[in-house]
Enzyme design. Structure first.
Site, PDB file in Angstrom:
ATOM      1  N   LEU A 205      51.771  29.271  66.041  1.00  0.00           N
ATOM      2  CA  LEU A 205      53.170  29.063  66.411  1.00  0.00           C
ATOM      3  C   LEU A 205      53.596  30.350  67.098  1.00  0.00           C
ATOM      4  O   LEU A 205      53.391  31.441  66.546  1.00  0.00           O
ATOM      5  CB  LEU A 205      54.043  28.780  65.188  1.00  0.00           C
ATOM      6  CG  LEU A 205      55.528  28.545  65.481  1.00  0.00           C
ATOM      7  CD1 LEU A 205      56.121  27.576  64.463  1.00  0.00           C
ATOM      8  CD2 LEU A 205      56.338  29.839  65.480  1.00  0.00           C
ATOM      9  N   HIS A 324      45.630  17.464  73.853  1.00  0.00           N
ATOM     10  CA  HIS A 324      44.547  17.778  74.796  1.00  0.00           C
ATOM     11  C   HIS A 324      43.134  17.480  74.276  1.00  0.00           C
ATOM     12  O   HIS A 324      42.156  17.925  74.883  1.00  0.00           O
ATOM     13  CB  HIS A 324      44.683  19.219  75.338  1.00  0.00           C
ATOM     14  CG  HIS A 324      44.889  20.274  74.297  1.00  0.00           C
ATOM     15  ND1 HIS A 324      45.863  21.232  74.409  1.00  0.00           N
ATOM     16  CD2 HIS A 324      44.251  20.533  73.151  1.00  0.00           C
ATOM     17  CE1 HIS A 324      45.813  22.036  73.352  1.00  0.00           C
ATOM     18  NE2 HIS A 324      44.840  21.639  72.588  1.00  0.00           N
ATOM     19  N   HIS A 399      43.971  23.105  79.728  1.00  0.00           N
ATOM     20  CA  HIS A 399      44.740  23.103  78.475  1.00  0.00           C
ATOM     21  C   HIS A 399      45.005  24.499  77.930  1.00  0.00           C
ATOM     22  O   HIS A 399      45.799  24.661  77.019  1.00  0.00           O
ATOM     23  CB  HIS A 399      44.040  22.262  77.428  1.00  0.00           C
ATOM     24  CG  HIS A 399      42.927  22.946  76.680  1.00  0.00           C
ATOM     25  ND1 HIS A 399      41.889  23.592  77.314  1.00  0.00           N
ATOM     26  CD2 HIS A 399      42.700  23.089  75.355  1.00  0.00           C
ATOM     27  CE1 HIS A 399      41.065  24.075  76.400  1.00  0.00           C
ATOM     28  NE2 HIS A 399      41.531  23.797  75.211  1.00  0.00           N
TER      29      HIS A 399
END
Lengths: 476, 136
Positions: A205, A324, A399
């Protein structure tokens, strides 16, 4: 990779000619430098994927490609079920529907900077991350089945998310066709304590600051402003997806043999899409996709709670959520004919352009947001899909930056504690339970994300919209 | 030492070698722990039974690793070593380890599953070898 075996079609497009048992050619989208730096194994894996039954167009490689298992990471391949096309557990990978979502905060860097260390501590204490971590949500078998059917919708119904998020998630928050009855007891057990957990490795995160805009009009449509603080969340379907990948990979090694498919690498494990095994995998894989969508929605809920306690002015709204590691049934026009294909993207992001009916109304004119993750110390990017990419790679883009060295090598080069201190010196606050994990994920272990994204844009896969600089990272 | 990690760009290769097939498998299991933490940091205080079967020795190896990965995940454990016997397609044994201790083990990464990449089970220079790449 030795370039002498490739035909350069343009500055950023290389063809690996069809030969031997290849059914289609390979196409690599990247600069000369990035292709040269790719492992030789990528060359072999592109060729191997091109041998699979029912493949359409080409075996594609994105600019961040590196050596995977079976398929290269950064590989895209579409198969036509009507033409004996396969579905491949190896072509999706273990972390089914791993993906990234980006949240606005409504806050500026000036508002966040004074509280950044405390905010990172609070996020680290709230969001379970790392090996052995457990979440606060424990699901019975019945509730897990509901989650596997409902995805992010289920999370919202439980109070762990907002209804307005749902249209900003691929598949509108819920993958159709999920069949929880094909998710094994073992997979359910692995997930029992892992809802709302971040995982480990390259999952994170990250608080980021919007630093550069390349396309002001699209940035405005996406609501991105210079100096705004945003949040990226990168994780997947946790233990449930890992177990489904594990089980079907082994089953498909045998299923391929039964179907008379001669695999040049067992890791290409696949089955005809219309076979019993193929249909069962698709049902389980779609359920795992919903698990990933629910998981990211729950982590978003925890993030919102933390922000609400720390910064009352914050308003966390979802820009978009992309996956992805996927296999999706999509309609693409191939040589003038619309065909329903199973598009495998392994370490590749869907990048649909303007006009695509799959997109929510607000992205119909701009194309979908394409979220490209960096590493702890380097930039991330927001791109937008391009309509012309439909003909290039079935609407796909890179990605991330892609690893450039092994974990062991990274461990030899960096020390986790020193890296955390060095990054703090750059204004980046890292929180992680494992210093060894931090060392293995050192920014230097990855390719230069700026060059990867530049290649994606120059190859016509997607266009740059904004660049994001990391401010703080919770690392699993 | 009968185990080692070998190069893979994004994931990790694990390899075990020994005088017997069982020993090669046991050594590879230590390499599996080494992907996550230093095996010597793990105390072998809790026994966990492991039992798998497959006619194909290479698929048996993958099933063996996946059984360990499963136990690591659901029990939140790391394993110091594993003792096994292999009788035809049947593998039975016991893994010895403890619950993950974040501070002491500093576990780097979860192992998601064993892959068929670089998969090999057989003899090399008179010794048994078992290896593959695991996804992390």
């Amino acid at each position: 990779m030795d370039l002498s075996r490739l035909i350069q079609r343009s500055e950023f497009e290389w063809e690996l000619p069809q030969k031997g048992n290849m059914r289609v050619p390979g196409v690599l989208y990247a600069s000369r430098a990035l292709v040269e730096a790719m492992d030789e194994k990528v060359y072999q894996q592109v060729r191997n994927v091109a041998t699979l039954p029912g493949i359409v167009g080409a075996s594609y490689v994105m600019p961040d490609a590196h050596w995977g298992y079976g398929f290269p990471i950064g590989g895209v391949a579409a198969f036509d079920p009507e033409q004996g096309g396969v579905v491949s557990a190896g072509g999706v990978g273990f972390d089914i529907s791993c993906g990234v979502r980006l949240l606005h905060t409504g806050l500026t860097i000036e508002q966040v900077r004074p509280i950044l260390p405390d905010l990172m501590d609070a996020l680290f204490n709230t969001i379970p991350a790392g090996v052995g971590s457990v979440g606060q949500i424990h699901l019975s078998d019945l509730r897990m089945s509901e989650m596997l059917r409902g995805g992010a919708w289920w999370a919202v119904e439980q109070g762990w998310g907002l209804a307005e998020d749902l249209d900003h998630i691929e598949e509108h928050g819920r993958m159709a066709g999920a069949m929880p009855e094909h998710v094994s007891h073992h997979a359910r057990r692995r997930q029992a304590d892992e809802m709302g957990t971040l995982g480990s490795g390259n999952h994170y995160l990250e608080l980021q600051q919007v630093t550069d805009l390349y396309d002001t009009d699209t940035a405005n449509r996406f609501g991105l402003k210079p100096g705004e603080v945003v949040i990226s969340i990168h994780c997947g379907s946790r233990g449930l997806g890992h177990q489904i990948g594990t089980e079907f990979l082994l089953e498909m090694v045998k299923a391929a043999k039964t179907a008379g498919i001669a695999l040049v690498d067992r890791e290409l494990a696949c089955a005809p899409a219309q076979s019993e095994v193929g249909q069962r995998y698709l049902g389980a894989m779609r359920a795992a996709t919903n698990c990933a969508l629910a998981n990211r929605e729950i982590i978003t809920h925890l993030t919102r709670q933390t922000f609400a306690e720390m910064v009352s002015e914050a308003a966390l709204t979802l820009l978009y959520d992309v996956s992805h590691n996927t296999c999706k049934e999509e309609i693409h026009t191939v040589q003038g004919r619309a065909r329903k294909l199973l598009v495998h993207r392994k370490g590749a992001t869907r990048a649909f352009g303007p006009g695509n009916a799959e997109l929510p109304q607000e992205f119909r004119d701009s194309g979908q947001p394409v979220l490209i993750g960096g590493s702890m110390g380097t930039a991330s990017y927001v791109l937008a899909g391009l309509a012309e990419n439909e003909d290039k790679s079935f609407g796909s883009a890179c990605h991330g930056s892609g690893r450039a060295m092994s974990r062991r090598h990274a461990r030899q080069l960096w020390q986790g504690r020193k890296l955390v201190d060095d990054l703090r010196g750059q204004g980046i606050h890292v929180r992680s339970p494992s210093m060894r994990g931090v060392a293995e994920e050192a920014p230097g272990a990855y390719k230069d994300v700026d060059r990867v994204v530049e290649s994606a844009e120059m190859a016509g896969l997607a266009r740059r919209v904004a660049r994001l600089r990391p401010l703080g990272v919770v690392k699993g | 030492m009968g185990w080692e990690l070998f190069y893979h760009e994004a994931d990790e290769g694990i390899r075990g070698e020994g005088k017997t097939l069982s020993e090669a498998f046991e050594q590879a299991a230590i390499a599996l722990t080494a992907v996550v933490t230093e095996p010597d940091l793990v105390i072998p205080r809790i026994p966990v039974p492991i039992e798998v079967s497959d006619d194909d020795p290479e698929l048996l190896f993958l099933a063996f690793l996946n059984a360990i990965i499963f136990e690591m995940a659901v029990r939140r454990m790391l394993f110091h070593h594993i003792n096994i016997t292999i009788d035809g397609p049947e593998l039975r044994g016991t893994a010895y380890g403890e619950l993950v201790d974040i501070d002491r083990h500093q576990p780097a990464v979860e192992v998601k599953g064993a892959t068929a990449t670089e998969l090999f089970v057989g003899q090399k220079s008179g010794r048994w070898r078992a290896q593959c790449v695991v996804d992390v």
